[in-house]
Every structure is written in C-alpha cells, then in structure tokens.
Scaffold this motif. Structure first.
Motif, PDB file in Angstrom:
ATOM      1  N   THR A  38      79.990  78.198  -1.008  1.00 37.01           N
ATOM      2  CA  THR A  38      79.933  77.636  -2.232  1.00 37.01           C
ATOM      3  C   THR A  38      79.745  76.262  -2.289  1.00 37.01           C
ATOM      4  O   THR A  38      79.688  75.593  -1.345  1.00 37.01           O
ATOM      5  CB  THR A  38      81.432  77.999  -2.750  1.00 37.01           C
ATOM      6  OG1 THR A  38      82.267  77.203  -2.063  1.00 37.01           O
ATOM      7  CG2 THR A  38      81.719  79.237  -2.939  1.00 37.01           C
ATOM      8  N   TYR A  41      78.869  72.121  -7.196  1.00 38.59           N
ATOM      9  CA  TYR A  41      78.306  71.655  -8.415  1.00 38.59           C
ATOM     10  C   TYR A  41      77.117  72.889  -8.884  1.00 38.59           C
ATOM     11  O   TYR A  41      76.906  73.840  -7.985  1.00 38.59           O
ATOM     12  CB  TYR A  41      77.399  70.396  -8.129  1.00 38.59           C
ATOM     13  CG  TYR A  41      76.528  70.643  -6.949  1.00 38.59           C
ATOM     14  CD1 TYR A  41      75.351  71.016  -6.741  1.00 38.59           C
ATOM     15  CD2 TYR A  41      77.325  69.947  -5.681  1.00 38.59           C
ATOM     16  CE1 TYR A  41      74.658  71.073  -5.511  1.00 38.59           C
ATOM     17  CE2 TYR A  41      76.561  70.167  -4.365  1.00 38.59           C
ATOM     18  CZ  TYR A  41      75.258  70.734  -4.479  1.00 38.59           C
ATOM     19  OH  TYR A  41      74.427  70.741  -3.358  1.00 38.59           O
ATOM     20  N   ARG A  42      76.430  72.955 -10.156  1.00 34.48           N
ATOM     21  CA  ARG A  42      75.768  73.883 -10.394  1.00 34.48           C
ATOM     22  C   ARG A  42      74.341  73.473  -9.851  1.00 34.48           C
ATOM     23  O   ARG A  42      73.986  72.297  -9.887  1.00 34.48           O
ATOM     24  CB  ARG A  42      75.952  74.141 -12.059  1.00 34.48           C
ATOM     25  CG  ARG A  42      74.670  74.913 -12.703  1.00 34.48           C
ATOM     26  CD  ARG A  42      74.885  74.689 -14.117  1.00 34.48           C
ATOM     27  NE  ARG A  42      74.203  76.081 -14.634  1.00 34.48           N
ATOM     28  CZ  ARG A  42      73.567  75.876 -15.889  1.00 34.48           C
ATOM     29  NH1 ARG A  42      73.747  74.967 -16.769  1.00 34.48           N
ATOM     30  NH2 ARG A  42      72.738  76.980 -16.230  1.00 34.48           N
ATOM     31  N   HIS A  51      69.915  79.591 -12.193  1.00 34.12           N
ATOM     32  CA  HIS A  51      70.977  78.660 -11.458  1.00 34.12           C
ATOM     33  C   HIS A  51      71.944  79.414 -10.943  1.00 34.12           C
ATOM     34  O   HIS A  51      72.240  80.825 -11.015  1.00 34.12           O
ATOM     35  CB  HIS A  51      71.247  77.760 -12.573  1.00 34.12           C
ATOM     36  CG  HIS A  51      72.201  78.414 -13.698  1.00 34.12           C
ATOM     37  ND1 HIS A  51      71.557  78.840 -14.715  1.00 34.12           N
ATOM     38  CD2 HIS A  51      73.500  78.854 -13.643  1.00 34.12           C
ATOM     39  CE1 HIS A  51      72.476  79.565 -15.477  1.00 34.12           C
ATOM     40  NE2 HIS A  51      73.714  79.352 -14.702  1.00 34.12           N
ATOM     41  N   GLU A  53      76.073  78.724 -10.550  1.00 36.84           N
ATOM     42  CA  GLU A  53      77.141  77.981 -11.099  1.00 36.84           C
ATOM     43  C   GLU A  53      78.026  77.186  -9.871  1.00 36.84           C
ATOM     44  O   GLU A  53      78.062  77.756  -8.689  1.00 36.84           O
ATOM     45  CB  GLU A  53      78.193  78.841 -11.847  1.00 36.84           C
ATOM     46  CG  GLU A  53      77.651  79.294 -13.198  1.00 36.84           C
ATOM     47  CD  GLU A  53      77.181  78.015 -14.113  1.00 36.84           C
ATOM     48  OE1 GLU A  53      77.807  77.047 -14.229  1.00 36.84           O
ATOM     49  OE2 GLU A  53      76.420  78.286 -14.972  1.00 36.84           O
ATOM     50  N   ALA A  54      78.701  76.196 -10.310  1.00 34.70           N
ATOM     51  CA  ALA A  54      79.552  75.538  -9.234  1.00 34.70           C
ATOM     52  C   ALA A  54      80.778  76.711  -8.819  1.00 34.70           C
ATOM     53  O   ALA A  54      81.169  77.468  -9.770  1.00 34.70           O
ATOM     54  CB  ALA A  54      80.438  74.186  -9.823  1.00 34.70           C
ATOM     55  N   GLU A  56      80.318  79.458  -7.613  1.00 33.11           N
ATOM     56  CA  GLU A  56      79.912  80.741  -7.319  1.00 33.11           C
ATOM     57  C   GLU A  56      79.352  80.885  -6.030  1.00 33.11           C
ATOM     58  O   GLU A  56      78.442  80.079  -5.526  1.00 33.11           O
ATOM     59  CB  GLU A  56      78.799  81.018  -8.526  1.00 33.11           C
ATOM     60  CG  GLU A  56      78.147  82.191  -8.323  1.00 33.11           C
ATOM     61  CD  GLU A  56      77.047  82.592  -9.442  1.00 33.11           C
ATOM     62  OE1 GLU A  56      76.343  83.658  -9.443  1.00 33.11           O
ATOM     63  OE2 GLU A  56      76.977  81.654 -10.319  1.00 33.11           O
TER      64      GLU A  56
END
Length: 188
Positions: A38, A41-42, A51, A53-54, A56
């Motif tokens: 992970t 940040y996005r 994208h 996500e942060a 994710e």
C-alpha cells in the motif's frame, strides 16, 4: 532493542508479508503466504479505473503450497486479488510448475530460475522465500509438538538435522549444535 532514532522522514510505501503453516487432516502441510503493498497517498493507474486510493492495495497476492514431511511440493496455487495491471493475474496458473520441487537448500535459486523474467511475477516469486522458512518452522515445530514424528532431544533419536550450516547458529561448529546435536558437532 529497537533501531536507532531515524532522521525526519515521510512514509512512502508499506509491504506486509504474512506466512502461516497448517497441518492438514491428511497429514500434509499447507503453507500460505500473503503479500499486500500500500501507499499512503492516491496515485494514477489506468488499469484500476484511473487511480488507486491511499491505503488501497497496489498488490494483494496469495500463494499456497501443500507439502509433505520431506518438504516436497504436492500442490501449488497462486492468486492475485490486487495488481497494478489487469494482465498480472494471468500468470498465476504457471505457479503449478512448483509441484514436484522440494523446499530446502537451493529452493530460492531453483524458484528464481524457474519463474524468472516473464515466466513469473516478481512479487509472487519473492513471497516463496519467506514461505520456505515458514514451511521449516511449521513442519519441525509440528513434529516437536507431538503431531508428527520428529526430533527427540532427550533421547537423541533423530536423523541428520536439515538445518545444519544454514545460518551462523546452525554452523556445525556452533555451541547450539554442540549442545543440541552433539553427534554433528565439529571443532571450528
């Protein structure tokens, strides 16, 4: 003892590797590894809808090896739940090539050769290293728990320990081997 105090810094990436070992009802062993990457940040990613996500998962992967007491692989399964490219999961069936191999000296080299480059996934292949260590811990601790035949340090009835010369403490000249496996101790 913790690490020394670090300079001021910003977290950029987290990789969590979890490996577990199980004794199956058929007396084989399942060794499962999971890797999750992970970022805090996005960031952009075309294959995942534009994208990620942060926090994710960028990578979310599993491998299961089914092995016997001699560490021979009877089944191998890989799954990719999260990847940066939609094409990544197509490589998972190729990890069945591990069936028939044995975990032990040379495992990492053999796996890196077999699954190198475009023949595998870098992350799934990396996961197989800590899974091998988990397999040894699982099988040998399972044996000593009495669930399987194994080492009996009290009666000194054991075969040549497979861990000899695999690390500093298991050197045949170490005090650990002198104490626990004196038949295999060698002056260093």
């Amino acid at each position: 003892m913790p690490l020394s105090t670090a300079v001021k810094r910003k977290e950029m990436h987290t990789r969590v590797v979890t490996c577990k070992g199980y004794l199956r009802e058929d007396d084989l062993w399942d060794i499962e590894g999971n890797m999750v990457d992970t970022k805090p940040y996005r960031f952009g990613n075309i294959d995942r809808g534009g994208h990620i996500e942060a926090e994710e998962p960028l990578h979310g992967m599993w491998v299961r090896l089914t092995i016997d007491d001699q560490m021979k692989v009877h089944a191998a399964e890989a799954v990719i739940d999260y990847s940066p490219y939609s094409h990544c999961p197509k490589i998972t069936p190729d990890y069945s090539k591990l069936v028939g191999l044995s975990l032990g000296l040379g495992w990492n080299k053999t796996v890196r050769t077999l699954m190198r480059g475009t023949a595998g996934c870098t992350h799934l292949t990396e996961l197989l290293g800590p899974m091998a260590t988990t397999a040894f811990q699982t099988v040998f601790s399972g044996r000593s728990e009495g669930t399987k035949q194994g080492f009996d340090l009290e009666e000194r009835s054991y075969e040549r320990p497979v861990m000899l010369n695999t690390c500093h403490s298991f050197a045949t000249s170490s005090p650990v081997i002198q104490r626990d496996f004196p038949d295999y101790y060698e002056e260093g």
